[in-house]
Design an enzyme around this catalytic site. Structure first.
Site, PDB file in Angstrom:
ATOM      1  CE  LYS A  20      -3.622  -2.717   2.146  1.00 30.44           C
ATOM      2  NZ  LYS A  20      -4.825  -2.781   2.961  1.00 30.44           N
ATOM      3  CG  HIS A  23      -6.886  -3.386  -2.652  1.00 31.24           C
ATOM      4  ND1 HIS A  23      -7.404  -2.570  -1.676  1.00 31.24           N
ATOM      5  CD2 HIS A  23      -6.271  -4.406  -1.995  1.00 31.24           C
ATOM      6  CE1 HIS A  23      -7.103  -3.071  -0.483  1.00 31.24           C
ATOM      7  NE2 HIS A  23      -6.411  -4.184  -0.649  1.00 31.24           N
ATOM      8  CD  GLU A  33      -6.860  -0.357   1.218  1.00 33.12           C
ATOM      9  OE1 GLU A  33      -5.766  -0.181   0.649  1.00 33.12           O
ATOM     10  OE2 GLU A  33      -6.987  -1.078   2.227  1.00 33.12           O
ATOM     11  CD  GLU A  63      -7.584  -8.340  -0.266  1.00 30.15           C
ATOM     12  OE1 GLU A  63      -6.634  -8.590   0.479  1.00 30.15           O
ATOM     13  OE2 GLU A  63      -7.693  -7.269  -0.898  1.00 30.15           O
ATOM     14  N   GLY A  95      -7.424  -4.706   7.298  1.00 26.91           N
ATOM     15  CA  GLY A  95      -6.795  -3.732   8.176  1.00 26.91           C
ATOM     16  C   GLY A  95      -7.540  -3.526   9.494  1.00 26.91           C
ATOM     17  CB  SER A 140      -7.012  -9.087   9.646  1.00 29.95           C
ATOM     18  OG  SER A 140      -7.419  -7.724   9.605  1.00 29.95           O
TER      19      SER A 140
END
Ligand code: PGA
Length: 248
Positions: A11, A95, A97, A167, A173, A212
């Site tokens: 990241k 992803h 994000e 994910e 996270g 995680s």
């Protein structure tokens, strides 16, 4: 038999100095990693440096994103051909994000997936549901929709030369990992959905779990039938934590 892959997604983290230390630490520990492929995804500006550092190691290299366009007036973008030229084998696409913070849509991700494959990069296609989508029972609909966008554009066969990373967004996270069974259930759903279109592709495609993952939970997750490794964020930022996953 599908090979296990563990990929680190750094990241927006690192500096020249910290990345040199990290790569050296991972490379030094690779003699203890058996039967698992390992890759790292640095920020764009460090990819060339990391490619040099990885020379002579077994560690693969990927980008965190890629342009959906090949060339031209697209300020801020980096193309698949450029990534290939500086030594990448992989690139993440879609992803969560990118999707949730930068508004990337399923069709954008599908176009990036196609652009990556056109240049011979292996896309790592990230899919996964938000907490409210899980709570409303929509997990399968969401991952199916995200997958369908790619299948519609590139065809199901294209998935044979890709990696899928499931994910769940609520696990990224947050320190809240999906249980091995929760993850396995979605992985099995993804594989069976693909098998409905092409059984050979379904048997071949690696499906990683991300969210995680750490040295304490990796072995249990990776032992599940349809989990073929992991996409690792926070725990990929030190060689000790990352290697604990690679050897799990
Ligand atoms: P995390 O991130 O391991 O820090 O949860 C995973 C990812 O975003 O790929």
């Amino acid at each position: 038999m599908r090979q296990t892959l563990v990929a680190g997604n750094w990241k927006l983290n690192g500096s020249k100095e910290s990345i040199q230390t990290l790569v050296k630490g991972i490379a030094d520990g690779m003699s203890d990693v058996d039967g698992t492929a390992v890759a790292v995804c640095p920020p764009y500006v460090y990819i060339s440096m990391v490619a040099d550092l990885l020379d002579g190691t077994e560690i693969g290299l990927g980008a965190q994103d890629v342009a959906d366009q090949e060339t031209g007036a697209y300020t801020g973008e980096v193309s698949a051909a450029m990534l290939k030229e500086v030594g990448c084998q992989y690139t993440l696409v879609g992803h969560s994000e990118r999707r949730s913070i930068y508004g990337e849509q399923d069709a954008d991700t599908a176009a990036k997936f196609a652009a990556a494959q056109k240049e011979g990069l292996t896309p790592i296609l990230c899919i996964g549901e938000l907490l409210e989508e899980r709570e409303s029972g929509d997990t399968e609909n969401v991952v199916a929709r995200q997958l369908d966008a790619v299948i519609e554009l590139s065809g199901v066969e294209a998935l044979a030369d890709s990696v899928i990373a499931y994910e769940p967004v609520w696990a990224i996270g947050t320190g809240k990992t999906a249980s091995p069974q929760q993850a396995q259930d979605v992985h099995a759903f993804i594989r069976s959905k693909i098998a409905g279109l092409n059984a050979d592709v379904a048997a071949k495609v690696q499906i990683l779990y991300g969210g995680s993952v750490n040295g304490g939970n990796a072995a249990e997750l990776f032992a599940m039938e349809d989990i073929d490794g992991g996409l690792i964020g926070g725990a990929s930022l030190t060689s000790e934590a990352f290697l604990a996953i690679c050897t799990a």
